[in-house]
Design a protein around this motif. Structure first.
Motif, PDB file in Angstrom:
ATOM      1  N   GLU A  46      -3.577 -13.239 -10.771  1.00  0.00           N
ATOM      2  CA  GLU A  46      -2.076 -13.341 -10.456  1.00  0.00           C
ATOM      3  C   GLU A  46      -1.881 -12.737  -9.062  1.00  0.00           C
ATOM      4  N   VAL A  47      -1.414 -13.727  -8.179  1.00  0.00           N
ATOM      5  CA  VAL A  47      -0.952 -13.446  -6.709  1.00  0.00           C
ATOM      6  C   VAL A  47       0.313 -13.622  -6.629  1.00  0.00           C
ATOM      7  N   ILE A  48       1.179 -12.226  -6.021  1.00  0.00           N
ATOM      8  CA  ILE A  48       2.596 -12.739  -5.778  1.00  0.00           C
ATOM      9  C   ILE A  48       2.765 -12.755  -4.447  1.00  0.00           C
ATOM     10  N   GLU A  49       3.541 -13.728  -3.964  1.00  0.00           N
ATOM     11  CA  GLU A  49       3.834 -13.982  -2.417  1.00  0.00           C
ATOM     12  C   GLU A  49       5.142 -13.141  -2.209  1.00  0.00           C
ATOM     13  N   CYS A  50       5.086 -12.537  -0.715  1.00  0.00           N
ATOM     14  CA  CYS A  50       6.153 -11.905  -0.158  1.00  0.00           C
ATOM     15  C   CYS A  50       6.548 -10.863  -1.179  1.00  0.00           C
ATOM     16  N   ALA A  51       5.773 -10.156  -1.499  1.00  0.00           N
ATOM     17  CA  ALA A  51       5.926  -8.865  -2.601  1.00  0.00           C
ATOM     18  C   ALA A  51       6.291  -7.678  -2.247  1.00  0.00           C
ATOM     19  N   GLY A  52       6.619  -6.773  -3.061  1.00  0.00           N
ATOM     20  CA  GLY A  52       6.943  -5.624  -2.915  1.00  0.00           C
ATOM     21  C   GLY A  52       6.546  -4.680  -4.433  1.00  0.00           C
ATOM     22  N   ILE A  53       6.328  -3.505  -4.009  1.00  0.00           N
ATOM     23  CA  ILE A  53       5.925  -2.623  -5.177  1.00  0.00           C
ATOM     24  C   ILE A  53       6.801  -1.324  -5.326  1.00  0.00           C
ATOM     25  N   VAL A  54       7.432  -1.104  -6.398  1.00  0.00           N
ATOM     26  CA  VAL A  54       8.333  -0.088  -6.660  1.00  0.00           C
ATOM     27  C   VAL A  54       7.429   0.990  -7.645  1.00  0.00           C
ATOM     28  N   VAL A  55       7.381   2.211  -6.839  1.00  0.00           N
ATOM     29  CA  VAL A  55       6.691   3.342  -7.423  1.00  0.00           C
ATOM     30  C   VAL A  55       7.616   4.371  -7.736  1.00  0.00           C
ATOM     31  N   MET A  95      11.993   7.636  -6.362  1.00  0.00           N
ATOM     32  CA  MET A  95      11.665   6.286  -6.506  1.00  0.00           C
ATOM     33  C   MET A  95      11.749   5.357  -5.144  1.00  0.00           C
ATOM     34  N   LYS A  96      10.687   4.593  -4.717  1.00  0.00           N
ATOM     35  CA  LYS A  96      10.759   3.847  -3.509  1.00  0.00           C
ATOM     36  C   LYS A  96      10.231   2.338  -3.641  1.00  0.00           C
ATOM     37  N   LEU A  97      10.628   1.567  -2.774  1.00  0.00           N
ATOM     38  CA  LEU A  97      10.065   0.204  -2.889  1.00  0.00           C
ATOM     39  C   LEU A  97       9.097   0.230  -1.764  1.00  0.00           C
ATOM     40  N   ILE A  98       7.988  -0.291  -1.766  1.00  0.00           N
ATOM     41  CA  ILE A  98       6.947  -0.382  -0.699  1.00  0.00           C
ATOM     42  C   ILE A  98       6.852  -1.836  -0.412  1.00  0.00           C
ATOM     43  N   GLY A  99       6.918  -2.400   0.858  1.00  0.00           N
ATOM     44  CA  GLY A  99       6.779  -3.695   1.159  1.00  0.00           C
ATOM     45  C   GLY A  99       7.496  -4.129   2.531  1.00  0.00           C
ATOM     46  N   PRO A 100       7.516  -5.461   2.698  1.00  0.00           N
ATOM     47  CA  PRO A 100       6.970  -6.446   2.190  1.00  0.00           C
ATOM     48  C   PRO A 100       5.519  -6.660   2.541  1.00  0.00           C
ATOM     49  N   PHE A 101       4.861  -7.245   1.276  1.00  0.00           N
ATOM     50  CA  PHE A 101       3.313  -7.614   1.745  1.00  0.00           C
ATOM     51  C   PHE A 101       3.379  -9.130   1.551  1.00  0.00           C
ATOM     52  N   ARG A 102       2.576  -9.575   2.575  1.00  0.00           N
ATOM     53  CA  ARG A 102       2.307 -11.099   2.373  1.00  0.00           C
ATOM     54  C   ARG A 102       1.741 -11.562   1.030  1.00  0.00           C
ATOM     55  N   ALA A 116       6.895   8.943  -8.645  1.00  0.00           N
ATOM     56  CA  ALA A 116       5.948  10.058  -8.283  1.00  0.00           C
ATOM     57  C   ALA A 116       4.356   9.792  -8.641  1.00  0.00           C
ATOM     58  N   ARG A 117       4.333   8.856  -9.546  1.00  0.00           N
ATOM     59  CA  ARG A 117       2.808   8.704 -10.055  1.00  0.00           C
ATOM     60  C   ARG A 117       2.542   7.190 -10.542  1.00  0.00           C
ATOM     61  N   SER A 118       3.413   6.455 -11.007  1.00  0.00           N
ATOM     62  CA  SER A 118       3.124   5.293 -11.708  1.00  0.00           C
ATOM     63  C   SER A 118       3.989   4.068 -10.806  1.00  0.00           C
ATOM     64  N   ILE A 119       3.493   2.937 -11.216  1.00  0.00           N
ATOM     65  CA  ILE A 119       4.134   1.824 -10.749  1.00  0.00           C
ATOM     66  C   ILE A 119       5.329   1.371 -11.728  1.00  0.00           C
ATOM     67  N   ILE A 120       6.363   1.214 -11.376  1.00  0.00           N
ATOM     68  CA  ILE A 120       7.705   0.706 -11.920  1.00  0.00           C
ATOM     69  C   ILE A 120       7.639  -0.752 -12.192  1.00  0.00           C
ATOM     70  N   LYS A 121       7.565  -1.585 -11.027  1.00  0.00           N
ATOM     71  CA  LYS A 121       7.618  -3.080 -11.005  1.00  0.00           C
ATOM     72  C   LYS A 121       6.876  -3.562  -9.912  1.00  0.00           C
ATOM     73  N   VAL A 122       6.295  -4.697  -9.786  1.00  0.00           N
ATOM     74  CA  VAL A 122       5.812  -5.445  -8.794  1.00  0.00           C
ATOM     75  C   VAL A 122       6.453  -6.817  -8.752  1.00  0.00           C
ATOM     76  N   GLY A 123       6.882  -7.360  -7.794  1.00  0.00           N
ATOM     77  CA  GLY A 123       7.559  -8.769  -7.659  1.00  0.00           C
ATOM     78  C   GLY A 123       7.862  -9.247  -6.357  1.00  0.00           C
ATOM     79  N   ASN A 124       8.883 -10.161  -6.162  1.00  0.00           N
ATOM     80  CA  ASN A 124       9.356 -10.479  -4.875  1.00  0.00           C
ATOM     81  C   ASN A 124      10.031  -9.454  -4.393  1.00  0.00           C
ATOM     82  N   PHE A 125       9.769  -9.233  -3.153  1.00  0.00           N
ATOM     83  CA  PHE A 125      10.417  -8.182  -2.301  1.00  0.00           C
ATOM     84  C   PHE A 125      11.854  -8.262  -2.044  1.00  0.00           C
ATOM     85  N   GLU A 126      12.262  -9.304  -1.856  1.00  0.00           N
ATOM     86  CA  GLU A 126      13.816  -9.511  -1.814  1.00  0.00           C
ATOM     87  C   GLU A 126      14.428  -9.392  -3.132  1.00  0.00           C
ATOM     88  N   HIS A 127      14.150  -9.852  -3.984  1.00  0.00           N
ATOM     89  CA  HIS A 127      14.365  -9.902  -5.393  1.00  0.00           C
ATOM     90  C   HIS A 127      14.593  -8.431  -5.885  1.00  0.00           C
TER      91      HIS A 127
END
Length: 408
Positions: free
Chosen positions: A28-37, A1-8, A39-50
């Protein structure tokens, strides 16, 4: 599992309806965001620092500079397995010849059939992989690919085997479709009805036996197959267990209603669709797939995307990448031009090339960046998602992720 970001920004396309018109305010547009994935799927999308705080021991794949992310795209209608080209068709069209006149003189689909029959399976695969790589680098990670330039048993199987072989060399999801009913071959001894019976009795059983495709397509048109013959063909293919899709209403009407009546997953083209057909499609679960690349290539009107959406249809947008009428294969450019012509919102375009296009192929696990969905997404170096369509294809992806892994 990994966190990818931060995205504007991350545009998730979450909580949007499958059908009908959309406003950009619904995105839905999340600012300063990250994506947790994983090996295949998305776990969570939200504020990168959070997310860093929520997953304190997670591996982080840092994104440099200002980037935005959105779901990867689906191209739900392509013909990218072919031999040769049809540059001469382009010259003839510009000299005033119509699509039908070019076909009658030996150009058009038949020209591609001759080239493809002469091309080995190995060479078809080599060129196909180059085109798949092109699409992936545009951010397209799910790709439908049709046969239809063989028009006899051995050559249709050659095409479908090349398409299936390509799955071993690419991380993209490939969806083969048997389009042996693309045109009446000039060397077939018998009429159109006899040829459709030949497809049903000799080609489709082998396709099924070798598991080369689960989808069947037909071109319902004056230059191809008549409506009632096509209806009988689709009903028999469906009874064999195939999913259906249909080329319809490109030059004349009649095909789209048959597609709906037969329960097709999608009905594609629709440039000639009238008001009654629009309402008929909109009342069904058959996806209306519009193909602006073909309109650009043939110099004809775009399909009535605005009217289809306002009527409540499920609308998707594909490239129709083929060697004749739509040789460009640039999805964002085509979708942007369509949006300008048909007054489509950014939300409608993104839905049409993401989750609505995926639905046209029977997928509901992609095209949206939410928990449990496939971790396919595309990144652009920009500070705002609106710039992607605004640049009309001039802004290319800086990264494409497939199942959470960056495509090299």
């Amino acid at each position: 599992m990994k966190l990818i970001g931060p995205f504007r920004q991350v545009v998730t396309l979450a909580n949007l309806p499958l059908r009908g018109s959309l406003r950009d305010e619904q995105l839905e547009v999340i600012e300063c965001a990250g994506i947790v994935v994983n090996a295949r799927s998305i776990i969570k999308v939200g504020n990168f620092e959070h997310l860093k705080q929520e997953f304190p021991h997670i591996n982080i794949e840092y994104i440099e500079g200002e980037q935005i992310a959105m779901p990867a795209f689906t191209d739900c209608h392509t013909h990218i397995c072919f031999g040769g080209n049809r540059a001469n068709d382009f010259s003839l069209r510009n000299a005033g010849k119509t699509y039908l006149e070019i076909a009658e003189s030996g150009g058009g689909i038949w020209s591609s059939v001759k080239h493809t029959r002469e091309t080995s399976e190995a060479d078809l695969l080599k060129d196909l992989l180059i085109r798949i790589d092109d699409l992936i680098r545009q951010g397209i990670t799910t790709i439908e690919i049709k046969s239809g330039y063989g028009l006899k048993l051995d050559c249709e199987l050659k095409m479908l085997r090349a398409i299936n072989s390509a799955k071993e060399y690419t991380p993209a999801k490939l969806v083969p479709t048997c389009l042996a009913a693309h045109a009446h071959p000039k060397d077939f001894k018998g009429g159109s009805r006899e040829y459709l019976n030949y497809v049903l009795e000799y080609i489709l059983p082998v396709v099924q036996e070798e598991d080369l495709a689960k989808r069947v397509d037909i071109f319902i048109e004056t230059s191809a197959f008549e409506p009632e013959d096509s209806r009988a063909f689709l009903q028999r293919a469906k009874a064999m267990g195939f999913h259906l899709t249909v080329h319809a209403d490109q030059f004349t009407t009649g095909g789209s209603r048959i597609a709906v009546d037969c329960g097709a997953q999608s009905v594609d083209h629709l440039e000639a669709t009238n008001e009654g057909d629009i309402r008929y499609i909109a009342q069904s679960n058959t996806v209306a797939v519009v193909l602006p690349g073909a309109s650009l290539g043939l110099g004809m009107a775009f399909a009535p995307a605005r009217k289809l959406l306002d009527a409540g249809a499920i609308l998707a947008i594909g490239t129709d990448w083929n060697p004749g009428s739509a040789p460009m294969g640039k999805l964002i450019m085509q979708a942007s031009v369509l949006a300008t012509s048909q007054k489509l919102s950014t939300a409608e375009v993104l839905a049409g090339i993401c989750f609505r296009a995926a639905y046209a192929l029977g997928f509901e696990d992609r095209g949206v960046l939410t928990e449990g969905k496939r971790a396919d997404f595309v990144c652009f170096k920009t500070d705002h998602y609106q710039n992607v369509l605004y640049r009309q294809g001039g802004l290319q992806p800086c990264a494409v992720f497939i199942k959470g892994q960056k495509y090299a």
